[in-house]
Scaffold this motif. Structure first.
Motif, PDB file in Angstrom:
ATOM      1  N   TYR A 122       0.835  -1.198   0.000  1.00 25.69           N
ATOM      2  CA  TYR A 122       0.000   0.000   0.000  1.00 25.69           C
ATOM      3  C   TYR A 122       0.871   1.249   0.000  1.00 25.69           C
ATOM      4  CZ  TYR A 122      -4.494  -2.288   1.177  1.00 25.69           C
ATOM      5  OH  TYR A 122      -5.636  -3.031   1.172  1.00 25.69           O
ATOM      6  N   SER A 123       0.413   2.269  -0.687  1.00 25.77           N
ATOM      7  CA  SER A 123       1.058   3.575  -0.604  1.00 25.77           C
ATOM      8  C   SER A 123       0.546   4.280   0.656  1.00 25.77           C
ATOM      9  CB  SER A 123       0.715   4.411  -1.836  1.00 25.77           C
ATOM     10  OG  SER A 123      -0.668   4.764  -1.805  1.00 25.77           O
ATOM     11  N   PRO A 124       1.263   5.314   1.144  1.00 27.29           N
ATOM     12  CA  PRO A 124       0.762   6.066   2.298  1.00 27.29           C
ATOM     13  C   PRO A 124      -0.637   6.634   2.066  1.00 27.29           C
ATOM     14  CG  PRO A 124       3.057   6.601   1.927  1.00 27.29           C
ATOM     15  CD  PRO A 124       2.632   5.751   0.776  1.00 27.29           C
ATOM     16  N   MET A 125      -0.937   7.037   0.821  1.00 24.39           N
ATOM     17  CA  MET A 125      -2.264   7.568   0.514  1.00 24.39           C
ATOM     18  C   MET A 125      -3.335   6.495   0.691  1.00 24.39           C
ATOM     19  SD  MET A 125      -3.615   9.452  -2.944  1.00 24.39           S
ATOM     20  CE  MET A 125      -3.299   8.018  -3.959  1.00 24.39           C
ATOM     21  N   GLU A 126      -3.037   5.271   0.261  1.00 22.87           N
ATOM     22  CA  GLU A 126      -3.998   4.174   0.405  1.00 22.87           C
ATOM     23  C   GLU A 126      -4.174   3.780   1.864  1.00 22.87           C
ATOM     24  OE1 GLU A 126      -3.032   2.217  -4.001  1.00 22.87           O
ATOM     25  OE2 GLU A 126      -1.906   1.627  -2.210  1.00 22.87           O
ATOM     26  N   ILE A 127      -3.079   3.795   2.624  1.00 22.67           N
ATOM     27  CA  ILE A 127      -3.176   3.515   4.063  1.00 22.67           C
ATOM     28  C   ILE A 127      -3.996   4.599   4.741  1.00 22.67           C
ATOM     29  CG2 ILE A 127      -1.873   3.318   6.226  1.00 22.67           C
ATOM     30  CD1 ILE A 127       0.438   2.163   4.554  1.00 22.67           C
ATOM     31  N   GLY A 128      -3.753   5.860   4.354  1.00 26.07           N
ATOM     32  CA  GLY A 128      -4.517   6.962   4.917  1.00 26.07           C
ATOM     33  C   GLY A 128      -6.001   6.821   4.659  1.00 26.07           C
ATOM     34  N   ALA A 129      -6.351   6.372   3.453  1.00 25.87           N
ATOM     35  CA  ALA A 129      -7.765   6.182   3.117  1.00 25.87           C
ATOM     36  C   ALA A 129      -8.389   5.126   4.020  1.00 25.87           C
ATOM     37  CB  ALA A 129      -7.903   5.772   1.655  1.00 25.87           C
ATOM     38  N   TYR A 130      -7.648   4.046   4.268  1.00 25.85           N
ATOM     39  CA  TYR A 130      -8.156   2.984   5.143  1.00 25.85           C
ATOM     40  C   TYR A 130      -8.326   3.505   6.577  1.00 25.85           C
ATOM     41  CZ  TYR A 130      -8.187  -1.234   7.996  1.00 25.85           C
ATOM     42  OH  TYR A 130      -8.508  -2.198   8.921  1.00 25.85           O
ATOM     43  N   LEU A 131      -7.346   4.244   7.079  1.00 28.32           N
ATOM     44  CA  LEU A 131      -7.413   4.747   8.453  1.00 28.32           C
ATOM     45  C   LEU A 131      -8.556   5.739   8.635  1.00 28.32           C
ATOM     46  CD1 LEU A 131      -3.597   5.235   9.134  1.00 28.32           C
ATOM     47  CD2 LEU A 131      -5.110   3.589  10.266  1.00 28.32           C
ATOM     48  N   VAL A 132      -8.737   6.607   7.662  1.00 26.71           N
ATOM     49  CA  VAL A 132      -9.832   7.577   7.755  1.00 26.71           C
ATOM     50  C   VAL A 132     -11.178   6.864   7.730  1.00 26.71           C
ATOM     51  CG1 VAL A 132     -10.987   9.482   6.559  1.00 26.71           C
ATOM     52  CG2 VAL A 132      -8.492   9.505   6.816  1.00 26.71           C
ATOM     53  N   ALA A 133     -11.302   5.847   6.881  1.00 25.66           N
ATOM     54  CA  ALA A 133     -12.551   5.075   6.819  1.00 25.66           C
ATOM     55  C   ALA A 133     -12.825   4.392   8.153  1.00 25.66           C
ATOM     56  CB  ALA A 133     -12.474   4.050   5.703  1.00 25.66           C
ATOM     57  N   CYS A 134     -11.785   3.823   8.764  1.00 25.09           N
ATOM     58  CA  CYS A 134     -11.955   3.159  10.071  1.00 25.09           C
ATOM     59  C   CYS A 134     -12.267   4.168  11.167  1.00 25.09           C
ATOM     60  CB  CYS A 134     -10.700   2.376  10.429  1.00 25.09           C
ATOM     61  SG  CYS A 134     -10.425   0.907   9.414  1.00 25.09           S
ATOM     62  N   ALA A 135     -11.701   5.366  11.060  1.00 22.70           N
ATOM     63  CA  ALA A 135     -11.977   6.396  12.062  1.00 22.70           C
ATOM     64  C   ALA A 135     -13.434   6.816  12.024  1.00 22.70           C
ATOM     65  CB  ALA A 135     -11.073   7.610  11.829  1.00 22.70           C
ATOM     66  N   GLY A 136     -14.060   6.704  10.844  1.00 21.15           N
ATOM     67  CA  GLY A 136     -15.477   7.041  10.727  1.00 21.15           C
ATOM     68  C   GLY A 136     -16.350   6.060  11.473  1.00 21.15           C
ATOM     69  N   PHE A 137     -16.047   4.775  11.348  1.00 22.02           N
ATOM     70  CA  PHE A 137     -16.773   3.751  12.108  1.00 22.02           C
ATOM     71  C   PHE A 137     -15.990   2.457  12.069  1.00 22.02           C
ATOM     72  CE2 PHE A 137     -19.531  -0.032  12.033  1.00 22.02           C
ATOM     73  CZ  PHE A 137     -20.020   0.045  13.340  1.00 22.02           C
ATOM     74  N   MET A 138     -15.841   1.840  13.238  1.00 22.85           N
ATOM     75  CA  MET A 138     -15.195   0.538  13.330  1.00 22.85           C
ATOM     76  C   MET A 138     -15.898  -0.244  14.431  1.00 22.85           C
ATOM     77  SD  MET A 138     -11.125  -0.144  13.534  1.00 22.85           S
ATOM     78  CE  MET A 138     -10.412  -1.679  12.942  1.00 22.85           C
ATOM     79  N   SER A 139     -16.435  -1.393  14.083  1.00 24.75           N
ATOM     80  CA  SER A 139     -17.166  -2.188  15.069  1.00 24.75           C
ATOM     81  C   SER A 139     -16.204  -2.850  16.045  1.00 24.75           C
ATOM     82  CB  SER A 139     -17.999  -3.261  14.361  1.00 24.75           C
ATOM     83  OG  SER A 139     -17.153  -4.260  13.818  1.00 24.75           O
ATOM     84  N   THR A 140     -16.734  -3.322  17.156  1.00 26.40           N
ATOM     85  CA  THR A 140     -15.921  -4.031  18.142  1.00 26.40           C
ATOM     86  C   THR A 140     -15.324  -5.292  17.545  1.00 26.40           C
ATOM     87  OG1 THR A 140     -17.334  -3.176  19.904  1.00 26.40           O
ATOM     88  CG2 THR A 140     -15.923  -5.028  20.455  1.00 26.40           C
ATOM     89  N   GLN A 141     -16.107  -5.996  16.726  1.00 26.33           N
ATOM     90  CA  GLN A 141     -15.609  -7.208  16.088  1.00 26.33           C
ATOM     91  C   GLN A 141     -14.483  -6.884  15.112  1.00 26.33           C
ATOM     92  OE1 GLN A 141     -16.181 -10.432  16.714  1.00 26.33           O
ATOM     93  NE2 GLN A 141     -14.618 -10.893  15.165  1.00 26.33           N
ATOM     94  N   GLU A 142     -14.592  -5.781  14.392  1.00 23.53           N
ATOM     95  CA  GLU A 142     -13.514  -5.374  13.477  1.00 23.53           C
ATOM     96  C   GLU A 142     -12.254  -5.023  14.266  1.00 23.53           C
ATOM     97  OE1 GLU A 142     -15.299  -3.279   9.529  1.00 23.53           O
ATOM     98  OE2 GLU A 142     -15.835  -2.314  11.427  1.00 23.53           O
ATOM     99  N   THR A 143     -12.423  -4.377  15.413  1.00 23.58           N
ATOM    100  CA  THR A 143     -11.272  -4.041  16.262  1.00 23.58           C
ATOM    101  C   THR A 143     -10.560  -5.309  16.714  1.00 23.58           C
ATOM    102  OG1 THR A 143     -12.436  -2.078  17.063  1.00 23.58           O
ATOM    103  CG2 THR A 143     -10.530  -2.811  18.328  1.00 23.58           C
ATOM    104  N   LEU A 144     -11.336  -6.309  17.117  1.00 20.77           N
ATOM    105  CA  LEU A 144     -10.758  -7.592  17.514  1.00 20.77           C
ATOM    106  C   LEU A 144     -10.059  -8.251  16.330  1.00 20.77           C
ATOM    107  CD1 LEU A 144     -10.374  -9.941  19.494  1.00 20.77           C
ATOM    108  CD2 LEU A 144     -12.684 -10.715  18.893  1.00 20.77           C
ATOM    109  N   SER A 145     -10.668  -8.193  15.167  1.00 22.17           N
ATOM    110  CA  SER A 145     -10.098  -8.841  13.974  1.00 22.17           C
ATOM    111  C   SER A 145      -8.779  -8.211  13.567  1.00 22.17           C
ATOM    112  CB  SER A 145     -11.092  -8.769  12.809  1.00 22.17           C
ATOM    113  OG  SER A 145     -12.271  -9.472  13.097  1.00 22.17           O
ATOM    114  N   ILE A 146      -8.730  -6.887  13.570  1.00 22.57           N
ATOM    115  CA  ILE A 146      -7.482  -6.236  13.139  1.00 22.57           C
ATOM    116  C   ILE A 146      -6.381  -6.448  14.169  1.00 22.57           C
ATOM    117  CG2 ILE A 146      -7.967  -3.937  14.110  1.00 22.57           C
ATOM    118  CD1 ILE A 146      -6.620  -2.759  11.644  1.00 22.57           C
ATOM    119  N   THR A 147      -6.743  -6.529  15.447  1.00 21.99           N
ATOM    120  CA  THR A 147      -5.743  -6.796  16.480  1.00 21.99           C
ATOM    121  C   THR A 147      -5.119  -8.167  16.278  1.00 21.99           C
ATOM    122  OG1 THR A 147      -7.036  -5.471  18.045  1.00 21.99           O
ATOM    123  CG2 THR A 147      -5.320  -6.870  18.972  1.00 21.99           C
TER     124      THR A 147
END
Length: 495
Positions: A122-147
């Motif tokens: 991933y480029s930094p721009m693509e990582i940034g897009a993912y982080l911003v999307a997660c900052a908008g909403f991330m479920s508890t299950q998604e938090t567990l999954s990414i951990t």
């Protein structure tokens, strides 16, 4: 086929490759299409961003230059032959687009994203897009999954014990260097505490930066295992052992964007602890008006999220909410913090009481994990280890085991005192401003740079009396810090 040439260029955190604009059989249009390329041989490959070079002194036709990061990650010697081709976009980018649209991702989709991030696809721009999307909403299950996914990518340490303790502070409080006191206390008692710590990213010092004033912290997994088997503990830089590497990449993009959501914080901290082999964790959440967590209600929400994810991962966690209203100790910056730590361990009469008290509190909670201690005896045992000198002896042994620092670091010789504007009482110290001033002075890169706090909240001061002293190792660094302190000292004094 192109031959590798190593170029002494730091392109952290990205892989960057360099080619001559002319002379390699490609047209300008082809170069433009190949901005992201795959570089590989039969045994190894990486993806890299392509930069074009017009100076033939750098590269010859038939050579591909690799920056330090790309050269290290590819793992091939100089002169080895490789081929290049246009890199295909990772399949997982489609999952990122779905997250941007507000979808909740499946475990397998999050795993794919994390693996591609860790592989530098991933480029930094693509990582940034993912982080911003997660900052908008991330479920508890998604938090567990990414951990889980972040912990599974990279090295994992195994200490062959059912009780491996750790301590972590979520940060944001300058001078809060309790780990360097807690670890020797716990080691003196006999519990296993392999503490891997980060270097500072936006703070004036991390535990690894401060410990480096005293000892070597760049330890490989084998060295850590040997030290822990002998001393029960270690205080090392985690970056050397490749624990949760995706987290380091995410952090490099999060910080400039100032993205610091609770979900990402939980995933970052617990993935590192899981990969480090920790079974029991004490987590310090400072709460204050200029801390990361600014209210008790926020602290409760964060505590519950940590407890849920840690429980699912099999980590026993004890969350301790502490006072984050002002810096801890007197020193801010590696040398000054190391001075405070050793003063506490030596039981010096003038050692910072707040640093001592907080370290004892946290060490007590860790020792309460020991099934051999009666319930509630942890704090008394921590006090015993410190007062008797056992903790100091454990720290000295640990320093020798890791490799005592041969270079003697001292506070920066260029100094400036920031003085009280009027007679009155100190009502507030802004942790964020104080940290910025210390960093502008040169901390943590300049070990002796930082701030020596001469007064804390609640104390009476006279007009013109020094509130704190800035130390720098260059006139330029001192000038930057002095200018910011002139705009905002970080202190509020009321009559």
């Amino acid at each position: 086929m192109l031959k590798i040439k190593r170029l002494a260029i730091d392109t952290h955190p990205e892989n960057t490759a360099f080619l001559l604009r002319h002379g390699n059989g490609y047209s300008a249009e082809q170069f433009q299409a190949l901005r992201k390329i795959r570089i590989g041989s039969e045994t190894s490959e990486i993806l890299a961003t392509l930069a074009l070079v017009d100076e033939s002194e750098w590269l010859a036709a038939g050579e591909i230059g690799l920056g330090e990061q790309a050269f290290r990650r590819l793992g091939l010697p100089e002169g080895a032959e490789v081929v290049i081709e246009q890199a295909r976009p990772p399949v997982s980018l489609e999952f990122v687009r779905r997250k941007i649209d507000g979808d909740t991702l499946e475990d397998s989709e999050i795993v794919a994203i994390v693996r591609d991030i860790a592989a530098h696809r991933y480029s930094p721009m693509e990582i940034g897009a993912y982080l911003v999307a997660c900052a908008g909403f991330m479920s508890t299950q998604e938090t567990l999954s990414i951990t889980r996914a972040m912990a599974d990518v990279g090295e994992k340490l195994d200490w062959k014990s059912q009780l491996v303790v750790d301590k972590h502070c979520i940060g944001g409080i300058p001078g809060n260097r309790t780990s360097m006191i807690v670890v020797p206390i716990v080691a003196a008692h006999g519990l296993i505490m392999p503490k891997t710590s980060s270097r500072a990213i936006t703070s004036p010092s991390g535990t690894a930066d401060t410990m480096e004033v005293l000892a070597n912290v760049n330890l490989c997994a084998r060295d850590m295992q040997a030290i822990v088997s002998k001393e029960h503990a270690v205080l090392a830089w985690g970056g050397q052992v490749n624990l949760s590497p995706a987290d380091d990449i995410l952090i490099s993009v999060e910080r400039p964007l100032r993205i610091d959501t609770f979900e990402q914080m939980v995933a970052s901290i617990l993935s590192k602890k899981l990969a480090a082999g920790s079974t029991h964790l004490v987590l310090d959440i400072p709460v204050g008006p200029t801390a990361k967590v600014r209210s008790q209600s926020e602290a409760v929400r964060l505590r519950k999220l940590f407890e849920y994810v840690a429980g699912k991962l099999g980590i026993e966690i004890n969350v301790v909410v502490t006072d984050g209203s002002q810096p801890i100790g007197r020193g801010i910056g590696p040398v000054l913090e190391a001075r405070d730590v050793m003063a506490v361990l030596r039981n010096d009469a003038d050692a910072p009481e707040d640093l001592r008290d907080r370290a004892l509190l946290l060490a007590g909670h860790i020792l309460d994990f020991d099934p051999e201690l009666k319930g509630g005896r942890g704090f008394a045992r921590a006090m015993e280890m410190l007062a008797s000198g056992a903790a100091l002896e454990a720290m000295e042994r640990l320093i020798d085991a890791q490799g005592r620092q041969s270079e003697k670091f001292t506070p920066g010789e260029f100094t400036h005192e920031v003085c009280a504007p009027l007679d009155g009482r100190i009502s507030m110290i802004d942790c964020h401003v104080i940290a910025r001033i210390a960093r502008l002075a040169g901390a943590p890169m300049d070990k002796g740079a930082g701030i020596d706090l001469l007064h804390k909240v609640g104390e009476q001061v006279r007009k013109g009396e020094a509130l704190y002293r800035i130390h720098a190792q260059s006139e330029t660094g001192l000038g930057f810090a002095r200018d910011l302190a002139g705009e905002d000292s970080g202190y509020e004094v009321l009559r």
